[in-house]
Structure formats: C-alpha cells, structure tokens
Motif scaffolding. Structure first.
Motif, mmCIF file in Angstrom:
data_model
loop_
_atom_site.group_PDB
_atom_site.id
_atom_site.type_symbol
_atom_site.label_atom_id
_atom_site.label_comp_id
_atom_site.label_asym_id
_atom_site.label_seq_id
_atom_site.Cartn_x
_atom_site.Cartn_y
_atom_site.Cartn_z
ATOM 1 N N VAL A 179 4.525 -10.871 0.384
ATOM 2 C CA VAL A 179 5.355 -9.847 1.033
ATOM 3 C C VAL A 179 5.258 -8.532 0.250
ATOM 4 C CG1 VAL A 179 7.713 -9.187 1.626
ATOM 5 C CG2 VAL A 179 6.947 -11.542 1.974
ATOM 6 N N ALA A 180 5.341 -8.655 -1.084
ATOM 7 C CA ALA A 180 5.311 -7.470 -1.935
ATOM 8 C C ALA A 180 3.984 -6.729 -1.820
ATOM 9 C CB ALA A 180 5.571 -7.868 -3.386
ATOM 10 N N LEU A 181 2.902 -7.505 -1.615
ATOM 11 C CA LEU A 181 1.575 -6.885 -1.504
ATOM 12 C C LEU A 181 1.526 -5.899 -0.338
ATOM 13 C CD1 LEU A 181 -1.499 -6.946 -2.331
ATOM 14 C CD2 LEU A 181 -1.768 -8.714 -0.614
ATOM 15 N N GLY A 182 2.023 -6.337 0.818
ATOM 16 C CA GLY A 182 2.032 -5.457 1.983
ATOM 17 C C GLY A 182 2.848 -4.207 1.727
ATOM 18 N N LEU A 183 4.032 -4.406 1.119
ATOM 19 C CA LEU A 183 4.903 -3.267 0.837
ATOM 20 C C LEU A 183 4.264 -2.335 -0.193
ATOM 21 C CD1 LEU A 183 8.362 -5.074 0.589
ATOM 22 C CD2 LEU A 183 7.542 -3.621 2.443
ATOM 23 N N SER A 184 3.550 -2.916 -1.169
ATOM 24 C CA SER A 184 2.991 -2.114 -2.259
ATOM 25 C C SER A 184 2.005 -1.074 -1.753
ATOM 26 C CB SER A 184 2.278 -3.010 -3.272
ATOM 27 O OG SER A 184 3.183 -3.880 -3.872
ATOM 28 N N LEU A 185 1.130 -1.504 -0.845
ATOM 29 C CA LEU A 185 0.150 -0.545 -0.320
ATOM 30 C C LEU A 185 0.879 0.587 0.409
ATOM 31 C CD1 LEU A 185 -2.797 0.228 0.164
ATOM 32 C CD2 LEU A 185 -2.723 -1.056 2.289
ATOM 33 N N LEU A 212 -6.576 2.525 6.311
ATOM 34 C CA LEU A 212 -5.403 1.903 5.678
ATOM 35 C C LEU A 212 -5.058 0.585 6.352
ATOM 36 C CD1 LEU A 212 -3.036 4.926 5.007
ATOM 37 C CD2 LEU A 212 -3.992 3.357 3.328
ATOM 38 N N ALA A 213 -5.155 0.557 7.686
ATOM 39 C CA ALA A 213 -4.858 -0.681 8.402
ATOM 40 C C ALA A 213 -5.846 -1.769 8.006
ATOM 41 C CB ALA A 213 -4.900 -0.445 9.906
ATOM 42 N N VAL A 214 -7.142 -1.402 7.925
ATOM 43 C CA VAL A 214 -8.164 -2.378 7.545
ATOM 44 C C VAL A 214 -7.904 -2.874 6.125
ATOM 45 C CG1 VAL A 214 -10.620 -2.691 7.088
ATOM 46 C CG2 VAL A 214 -9.878 -1.428 9.114
ATOM 47 N N LEU A 215 -7.589 -1.939 5.231
ATOM 48 C CA LEU A 215 -7.296 -2.312 3.846
ATOM 49 C C LEU A 215 -6.127 -3.287 3.782
ATOM 50 C CD1 LEU A 215 -7.377 0.797 1.477
ATOM 51 C CD2 LEU A 215 -8.629 -1.348 1.263
ATOM 52 N N GLY A 216 -5.046 -2.953 4.476
ATOM 53 C CA GLY A 216 -3.862 -3.809 4.457
ATOM 54 C C GLY A 216 -4.182 -5.195 4.976
ATOM 55 N N TYR A 217 -4.951 -5.237 6.070
ATOM 56 C CA TYR A 217 -5.319 -6.514 6.673
ATOM 57 C C TYR A 217 -6.181 -7.324 5.711
ATOM 58 C CZ TYR A 217 -7.004 -9.772 10.180
ATOM 59 O OH TYR A 217 -7.302 -10.899 10.875
ATOM 60 N N ALA A 218 -7.184 -6.648 5.114
ATOM 61 C CA ALA A 218 -8.111 -7.345 4.216
ATOM 62 C C ALA A 218 -7.383 -7.851 2.975
ATOM 63 C CB ALA A 218 -9.258 -6.416 3.820
ATOM 64 N N LEU A 219 -6.493 -7.036 2.428
ATOM 65 C CA LEU A 219 -5.753 -7.449 1.233
ATOM 66 C C LEU A 219 -4.931 -8.691 1.531
ATOM 67 C CD1 LEU A 219 -4.543 -4.033 -0.216
ATOM 68 C CD2 LEU A 219 -6.037 -5.671 -1.345
ATOM 69 N N ASN A 220 -4.267 -8.690 2.692
ATOM 70 C CA ASN A 220 -3.441 -9.831 3.051
ATOM 71 C C ASN A 220 -4.293 -11.093 3.216
ATOM 72 O OD1 ASN A 220 -0.898 -11.012 3.780
ATOM 73 N ND2 ASN A 220 -1.688 -11.124 5.859
ATOM 74 N N ARG A 221 -5.430 -10.940 3.938
ATOM 75 C CA ARG A 221 -6.327 -12.073 4.138
ATOM 76 C C ARG A 221 -6.836 -12.598 2.799
ATOM 77 N NH1 ARG A 221 -8.550 -14.006 8.833
ATOM 78 N NH2 ARG A 221 -6.800 -14.154 10.245
ATOM 79 N N GLY A 222 -7.247 -11.685 1.935
ATOM 80 C CA GLY A 222 -7.758 -12.076 0.625
ATOM 81 C C GLY A 222 -6.704 -12.806 -0.175
ATOM 82 N N PHE A 223 -5.480 -12.303 -0.109
ATOM 83 C CA PHE A 223 -4.410 -12.924 -0.882
ATOM 84 C C PHE A 223 -4.125 -14.329 -0.379
ATOM 85 C CE2 PHE A 223 -0.148 -13.924 -2.205
ATOM 86 C CZ PHE A 223 -0.136 -13.488 -3.516
ATOM 87 N N VAL A 224 -4.089 -14.485 0.951
ATOM 88 C CA VAL A 224 -3.812 -15.808 1.514
ATOM 89 C C VAL A 224 -4.872 -16.803 1.068
ATOM 90 C CG1 VAL A 224 -3.683 -17.117 3.650
ATOM 91 C CG2 VAL A 224 -2.498 -14.936 3.464
ATOM 92 N N ALA A 225 -6.143 -16.371 1.059
ATOM 93 C CA ALA A 225 -7.217 -17.254 0.629
ATOM 94 C C ALA A 225 -7.029 -17.646 -0.834
ATOM 95 C CB ALA A 225 -8.572 -16.572 0.828
ATOM 96 N N MET A 226 -6.682 -16.640 -1.660
ATOM 97 C CA MET A 226 -6.463 -16.892 -3.087
ATOM 98 C C MET A 226 -5.294 -17.862 -3.277
ATOM 99 S SD MET A 226 -4.641 -16.100 -5.942
ATOM 100 C CE MET A 226 -3.516 -14.829 -5.391
ATOM 101 N N GLU A 227 -4.234 -17.623 -2.482
ATOM 102 C CA GLU A 227 -3.028 -18.445 -2.574
ATOM 103 C C GLU A 227 -3.362 -19.913 -2.272
ATOM 104 O OE1 GLU A 227 -0.257 -17.157 0.340
ATOM 105 O OE2 GLU A 227 1.505 -17.843 -0.765
#
Lengths: 254, 247
Positions: free
Chosen positions: A179-185, A223-238
């Motif tokens: 959740v914080a990741l999305g807010l951080s960007l 920015l939308a692509v970045l946000g989407y990619a960051l979230n996807r990357g994080f979920v995979a890492m998680e």
C-alpha cells in the motif's frame, strides 16, 4: 483469447480521442491526438530528457519508502510488545496521521530545504502509517502458542521478537509496504510538484505552464506505467519472499 | 483516561519546544514559539476568520467525496451483479486506476480552470476508485445461497439490491470510503496549493512563502484538527451503520 467488450470500449475511446483531436471536434491546444502524445513519450525517453528525471524521482521514492517502512515495522513491534511505548507515543502518532500530506510540505521546506532530504522525509512519513497499521495487525494475529513455545524453550524477549514475532508478522507488514509503495510514488511526485526543481513532478508542472500538452500527457502515462510496474514487481517479490505464507493458502489484505 | 500519559507527552514536547525556541536552540525563523502560534490561532478562531477558508476546503472534500462515492458504488454494484457490465468496464477501470490522480491536476487545470469545478473533479476522481473496487469486492462476495434464496422467494432485482446485496457489501463499501476520505483531503489540499486561490491548502503554502510562520502553523493546526474530526466522525458513523457486526 477473444477480445472482450471492455477491450473494444478502451480501443473505441482511444480512437475517439485521436479522431476528435485530428478532426478538431475538440479544438484546443490542450487536446493533442493520442498518437502525438505517444510520439512525445518515446521521443522524450529516447532523447534522454526523461530517464534522469525518472531516476531521481524513483530514488527519492525508494529512500523514503525504505525509511518509512523500517520505522513503521519497528514502531509497530514496539507498540505491541512494549505497550508503554504505545501509551506514551500513540496519541502523537494519531494526531499526525490525519494531516493531509501536501500540507506538511511547507513546514518541512523550512527545516530541510527544497531538495532530496525534504522529499525523502515526506515520502517516509507517508509510508510509515500503512506499514505501522498492518504491522500491528500482524503482531495481533501471531499465534499465542508460538510465542508461548518460545518462552517454554527459554527464548528471551528480544530474540522472541526477532525470530518468532517478526517473521510471523512479515506477510502483514509486506501488505502494508505494498500500500505504501503506491502512495510513495504519488507523494514523491506531489512533493516535486509543490517544491523544488527536480524530478518528474516538477517536469509535469513545467509542461503545463509551458503549454506543451503532448509532453504533459506523456508524463502522466509514464507515471501510470511506472506505478503499475512497481506494484506488479512488488507482488512478484512478495510471493517469493513469503512463499510459505501463500503455500498455507492465506491472504493478508488487511 | 486511556490516553492521558500520551497527552502528557505531547504537552511536554510543546513545553520543551517553547523553551528551546526561547533559549535559542531552534531558530525562530523556522519555528516560532508555540505560544505565539497559539496566539495567532486564538485570533483566527475568535474573530471567525478561520471559517471561510475552512468551509471552502470542506466544500471540496464533501462534494468530491459524495460524488466519487456515488459513482464508485453505482459502477461497482453494476459490475458486481452483471457479468456483461464487468466485461465492458473492467479493462477501462484497470487502465485508469494506476494513473496517479494528483498528476491529473495540471491537465484538469487546463480544461476546467482553477475554480471549484477543477478541484471537485480531482477529488471525485481520487475518491471513485477505492470505493469502486471495494464495492465490487463486496457485491461479488455475497453468499450465492442467499441470492438463490432471494430468487426462490421471488424478490426482484431492486428489492434484492436494497435488502440483501448492498447491506452485505456495506462493510466493504465503508472501508473503501474510509480510505477515500483521507485521499479526498489530500487532493483538496493539493489542488488548492496548485491553483492558488484560497482554502486551507493555499493559505499554508502562501504563508510559508511570505514567511508568516505563525500563521502557517496556525492554519496547519486547523487543517489537522479538521482531518482528525472528519476521520472520527466517519469512524463513528461506520460503527453505527455496521452495528450488527461484532466488534
């Protein structure tokens, strides 16, 4: 896969955007055709104008997210395991929480200036709260038997916190970090929009003032692509980090 | 009093700041003594000067919050009960969702100017998505057996919606609205800062830029109290609406 009605709707809207601009149905310099926006996006990336801006924004976001998440986990563990800390500091935390983030930027500018330290602090403050909340939920959900067993085996309180409570809390804390990741960007960009002359947020506002609409929309798409990619990357890492949790078939969306 | 030790800590911190500023440990140019800020705050409150900016921010938050919630609940419910609606709107929602809504303020300013229309639109946009997604999740989570029972009893769609689906989804909807309320405040303050016309967000930024720090801190306190109040009121309302949930 057969394209669904929803895909057609998206394509139709994109086509409508393109046609309405090309045929001057919407006759405004602020309404460039979609194709022009996409060209501007690739041009600004290829020309080397955007990459360093993105890098700067991501660095501030990452540093703030890391600092805020660590603080959130530490304070969350302390609040739960040593209730006296919660008694003393809880009200202060609850008073800070509802302040809308953009409003803390002006006072922070006084203390930390317009550059990285201020922006990283703003991001860290934003990231802190969801991680704190989720960590506390996680500690509350730790099975009492596990802690009791540690006690039976003579594991001290600090080691219990580090080796029993912390791992069991990790899935919750990570959900908070997501959740914080999305807010951080978002907040990193907001801080750049309001103060200083760095990063993608400042670029966005400059393009608005300069009336360069294609670049402005290109930045938003990026920015939308970045946000989407960051979230996807994080979920995979998680999934990799706490595979045992998902193997148990549980969810921590709390 | 459960909170009293923590409130004592807060009082001590404020007392220490007062002392530290007096003793020159913190520069007055950064932080005026809390007593000086309190004086300005009292002046703003007693003369009623705080009301117009407060109301103008509140108007944005409320208008955007209700519009966004209404759109989110309506669209979320439609997508939840009708697979056709879901297929039609899901890709569009997924496409718009990751766009940071704060980044949409600049283009909105180009189209809608710097008036309330722009600010309410940006608040509405940020409110819509959490409510929509939570509503969708809540509506889809309604027990199949209950829906079948409703059909067996000959309930129409409207009746089932009002008396079964929406009440069952209410905890989810309210959770989404709680998240959105915080975001609504953020976007209201941000768009006031960027549009620079008035409201609490504008004042805080403007006072900082003109180095009227006591005023800046006083307005910040007002904004913080507003945030705290809105949050508490919402939590209270949520608890009352969900009285049947065990707590």
């Amino acid at each position: 896969m057969r394209p669904s009605s929803g895909l057609w709707l998206v394509l139709a809207l994109m086509a409508l955007w393109e046609v309405s601009a090309r045929l001057h149905w919407v006759d405004s310099p602020n309404w460039p055709p979609l194709s022009t926006v996409v060209v501007a996006l690739f041009h600004d990336i290829a020309s080397g104008e955007l990459p360093p801006l993105i890098g700067g924004t991501l660095w501030r976001m990452g540093a703030g997210l890391a600092a805020g998440s660590i603080a959130g986990v530490v304070v969350g563990l302390a609040f739960c395991l040593a209730p006296v800390t919660r008694l003393l500091l809880g009200p202060a935390v609850e008073l800070l929480r509802p302040i809308p983030v953009p409003a803390i930027i002006p006072p922070l500018v006084l203390f930390l200036g317009l550059d990285d330290p201020m922006k990283i602090t703003v991001v860290a403050l934003t990231a802190f709260f969801p991680v704190l909340t989720n960590t506390m939920q996680g500690v509350a959900a730790v099975e009492a038997e596990a802690v009791q067993m540690g006690r039976t085996f003579g594991v001290g309180p600090l080691r219990r916190a580090a080796f029993i409570v912390l791992p069991a809390t990790a899935p919750y804390a990570l959900a908070g970090v997501r959740v914080a990741l999305g807010l951080s960007l978002v907040v990193a960009v907001v801080a750049e929009m309001i103060a200083g002359e760095a990063g993608i947020g400042h670029y966005l506002v400059m393009m608005q003032f300069a009336g360069r609409a294609p670049e402005m929309y290109a930045t938003i798409i990026l920015l939308a692509v970045l946000g989407y990619a960051l979230n996807r990357g994080f979920v995979a890492m998680e999934r990799r980090a706490i595979h045992w949790w998902f193997a148990l078939g549980r969810q921590a969306d709390g | 009093m459960r909170h009293s030790p923590g409130i004592l800590v807060l009082v001590l911190v404020i007392g220490f700041l007062e002392f530290a500023v007096d003793a020159g440990m913190i520069r007055r140019a950064l932080l005026p003594p809390p007593s000086a800020t309190a004086e300005v705050l009292w002046e703003l409150l007693s003369t009623g000067e705080f009301l117009p900016p407060l109301l103008s921010t509140l108007k944005l938050v409320f208008a955007g919050f209700f519009l966004g919630s209404a759109i989110g609940v309506a669209l979320g419910t439609a997508m939840g009960i009708s697979p056709a609606m879901f297929r039609l709107f899901e890709p569009l929602v997924e496409l718009i969702r990751p766009i940071p809504k704060s980044a949409l303020v600049p283009p909105l300013m180009l189209f809608l100017g710097i008036d309330d229309a722009m600010k309410i639109t940006s608040v509405t946009l940020v409110v819509t998505f959490p409510v929509l997604l939570n509503t969708l999740q809540g509506v889809r989570g309604v027990d199949r057996v209950m829906l079948d029972a409703a059909r067996t009893h000959g309930w129409g769609l409207g009746h089932t919606l009002r008396h079964m689906i929406l009440p069952a989804a209410l905890p989810f909807i309210l959770a989404g609205m709680r998240v959105s309320l915080g975001l609504a405040m953020v976007l209201a303050v941000l768009s006031e800062m960027l549009a620079g016309q008035g409201g609490l967000g504008f004042l805080i930024l403007d006072m900082q830029r003109s180095f009227q720090l006591r005023q800046m801190y006083a307005w910040l306190v007002i904004l913080a109290v507003l945030g705290l109040l809105l949050n508490s009121i919402f939590l209270l309302a949520e608890r009352r609406a969900l009285f049947w949930q065990r707590r």
